[in-house]
Design a protein around this motif. Sequence first.
Motif, short mmCIF file in Angstrom:
data_model
loop_
_atom_site.label_atom_id
_atom_site.label_comp_id
_atom_site.label_asym_id
_atom_site.label_seq_id
_atom_site.Cartn_x
_atom_site.Cartn_y
_atom_site.Cartn_z
N ASP A 1 50.96 81.05 18.96
CA ASP A 1 52.04 82.13 19.37
C ASP A 1 53.51 81.56 18.65
N ASP A 2 54.09 82.70 18.76
CA ASP A 2 55.69 83.01 17.52
C ASP A 2 56.72 82.09 17.98
N ALA A 3 56.59 81.40 18.99
CA ALA A 3 57.25 80.77 18.83
C ALA A 3 57.14 78.97 18.61
N LEU A 4 56.16 79.04 18.42
CA LEU A 4 55.97 78.03 18.19
C LEU A 4 55.82 77.52 16.42
N ILE A 5 55.10 79.29 16.45
CA ILE A 5 55.27 79.26 14.88
C ILE A 5 57.27 78.90 14.41
N ALA A 6 57.74 79.55 14.81
CA ALA A 6 58.95 79.03 14.43
C ALA A 6 59.88 77.87 14.92
N ALA A 7 58.93 77.22 15.45
CA ALA A 7 59.38 75.85 15.55
C ALA A 7 59.02 75.34 14.14
N GLY B 1 59.39 76.11 11.29
CA GLY B 1 60.85 75.99 10.52
C GLY B 1 62.02 76.00 11.11
N ALA B 2 62.50 75.44 12.58
CA ALA B 2 63.71 75.62 13.39
C ALA B 2 63.81 74.31 13.46
N MET C 1 57.27 68.14 12.10
CA MET C 1 56.78 66.90 11.28
C MET C 1 55.90 68.19 10.20
N PRO C 2 56.21 68.50 9.06
CA PRO C 2 55.33 69.15 8.50
C PRO C 2 53.88 69.24 8.02
N PHE C 3 53.17 68.89 9.19
CA PHE C 3 52.47 69.10 8.62
C PHE C 3 50.77 69.56 9.89
N LEU C 4 50.10 70.51 9.41
CA LEU C 4 49.40 71.12 11.01
C LEU C 4 47.96 70.54 10.61
N HIS C 5 47.22 70.38 11.36
CA HIS C 5 45.63 70.47 11.61
C HIS C 5 45.61 71.63 12.66
N LEU C 6 44.87 72.67 11.76
CA LEU C 6 44.23 73.83 12.77
C LEU C 6 42.52 74.13 11.64
N PRO C 7 42.09 73.59 12.80
CA PRO C 7 40.14 74.28 12.51
C PRO C 7 40.17 75.09 12.22
N VAL C 8 39.16 75.70 11.67
CA VAL C 8 38.71 77.08 11.71
C VAL C 8 37.36 77.01 11.56
N GLN C 9 36.98 76.28 11.63
CA GLN C 9 35.32 76.21 11.53
C GLN C 9 34.26 76.92 10.41
N GLU D 1 49.99 82.11 6.89
CA GLU D 1 50.97 82.91 6.12
C GLU D 1 52.08 82.69 6.47
N ARG D 2 52.26 83.24 8.30
CA ARG D 2 52.86 83.07 8.63
C ARG D 2 54.12 81.82 9.20
N LEU D 3 53.28 81.31 9.14
CA LEU D 3 53.52 79.42 9.71
C LEU D 3 53.82 79.10 7.84
N ARG D 4 53.79 79.41 6.63
CA ARG D 4 54.29 78.17 5.81
C ARG D 4 55.70 80.01 5.32
N ARG D 5 55.45 81.47 6.10
CA ARG D 5 57.00 81.60 5.52
C ARG D 5 57.90 80.72 6.91
N ALA D 6 57.81 80.31 7.57
CA ALA D 6 58.34 79.51 8.52
C ALA D 6 59.35 77.98 7.93
N ARG D 7 57.79 77.54 7.63
CA ARG D 7 57.64 76.26 6.85
C ARG D 7 57.23 75.96 5.68
N PRO D 8 57.43 76.84 4.49
CA PRO D 8 57.02 77.01 2.94
C PRO D 8 56.44 75.05 2.76
N ASP D 9 56.96 73.80 2.41
CA ASP D 9 56.62 72.68 2.77
C ASP D 9 55.76 72.29 3.38
N LEU D 10 54.39 72.82 4.37
CA LEU D 10 54.01 72.45 5.33
C LEU D 10 52.75 72.97 5.13
N LEU D 11 51.90 71.35 5.29
CA LEU D 11 50.59 71.08 4.18
C LEU D 11 49.29 71.25 5.66
N LEU D 12 48.62 71.58 5.33
CA LEU D 12 47.42 71.60 6.21
C LEU D 12 46.24 70.94 6.00
#
Length: 432
Positions: A238-244, A246-247, A252-260, A284-295
Amino acid sequence: MPKKLFVKTYGCQMNVHDGERMAELLAGQGYEVTEQAEEADMVLLNTCHIREKAAEKVYSDIGRLRPLRAAKPDLRIAVAGCVAQAEGEEIIARAPMVDLVVGPQSYHNLPKLLRRMDAGEKVVETEFPAEDKFAHLPARRLRTPTAFLTVQEGCDKFCAFCVVPYTRGAEVSRPAERILSEARALVAQGVREITLLGQNVNAWHGAEGGLATLVRELAAIEGLDRIRYTTSHPNDMDDALIAAHGAEPKLMPFLHLPVQSGSDRILKAMNRKHKAEDYLHLIERLRRARPDLLLSSDFIVGFPGETEADFQATIDLVEAVRFGSAYSFAYSPRPGTPAAERPGVAAAEAHDRLLRLQAVITRQQQEAQASMVGRVLPVLFEKPGRMDGQMTGKSEHLMAVSVTGPAELRGQVRAVRITGALTNSLAGELAA
C-alpha cells in the motif's frame, strides 16, 4: 545428561524460524541441539511442501534413518511442517517408524505431544487450533545479532500453483503489542536486526495503518538498527508502506517482492490478480521513494499453458526491473491445487527456459555486486567467516560481506570498503 535433538529444516525462512522455535520448546523438555544426526535421541524433519515430490524426499530421508534406529531403538523420529500438515496419518502408515507428525499450526503443543509419544502412542496433530500458538511459546533466548520475528501467518490468495493456504491456513495477524514486546526482548539480548516474517507479511493488519505503522513503531526501539520484512505480495503493497521505504532509515533498502511471471495471460492463469504493468508501476513508485532499493523476486517458468511468447514476457520484465537476486523454478504440480489438473509444458522445454532465465538473473546479480566495489558500506557482522581471522556480515542490501577482523566485530555495524565481488558475496576491508 541432556538428550540430543537433530533438526533438519527444508524450505523457506518461515520454516527456518519454526525450526528454531521448536528447538526452543524442546529445550524445555531436556533436549539440546546437535549438528550430528548420529548423536541424536530425537530427529525432527521440519518439512516444506512447495516443490514437486516434497513428500517423497521426506520419505527418503526417513528411510535413511533406519540404520540409526537399528543402532538406537529408542531414537524418536518426528515429522513437522507443511508435508506433515498435508500428509497427516499417511506418513505413519507409509513409514511406521515415525513416532510423531505435527503441523505448523500445532507445534506449540510439542511438550504434551512428547508425553503421549513417550507413552508409546503414535501421535498425529494437524489441526488448526483457534488458540494463539505464539502465546504458548517460550521466551526467545538468542545469542545472535539478527533474528526472525513472525508477525503474520497463512494466505488468502489461493494462487493456482500454491499449497500454502491448505497447509498454513487463512491469513492471521499477530497483535502489534505482542510483536513489539517480543522485539524489545530480542533487542535486550543483543539483536540489532529484525526480519518480520509472514507468508504475506505486508498483509499484516494487527493495528490500524498496517505494516507501515508496525515498522515505524519498531524503529522507535532504541538499539534496533535494522528492519526487514519478507515475503511480500504485490497486491498488498500500500501507499503507506511504499512511503515508509523512503521515510524510515532503519527499513533496509532491500525488498523481496515475488511476481512469478511477466505474462499477463499466465498471471491470470496463476490467479495472481495483478498484471505485469501493475508490477512495473509498483517498482517505479518504490524506487522513487528509495532510489537505492535492491529488489529480489520469485519466478515460475513452464507453468501450464506457457508459450515461448509468455516466457519472453518474463525475460522482458526481468530486464526492465534489474533484480539484485531472484529465485526461479520450473513449475512442478502440487496435488490438490487447481493447476495440478492442467496439462503442463514439456519438461525439457521448461528446463531450457529455466536455464535461460537464470542466466539473465545471474548477470544482473553480478552487476549489482560489482556496483558495490569501491563503495564504503555499513555492515552488520554476524559470525566468523570461512577463513581463519575472517568475519562475515550483511550489507544494507542483504549482500554477504567478509573482512579480516577480530571476533569482537560480531554484533557491530561497521563501515567496510568493498574491494571485490565474488560469486555470491563481497570482499572488503574495515574502513578507517
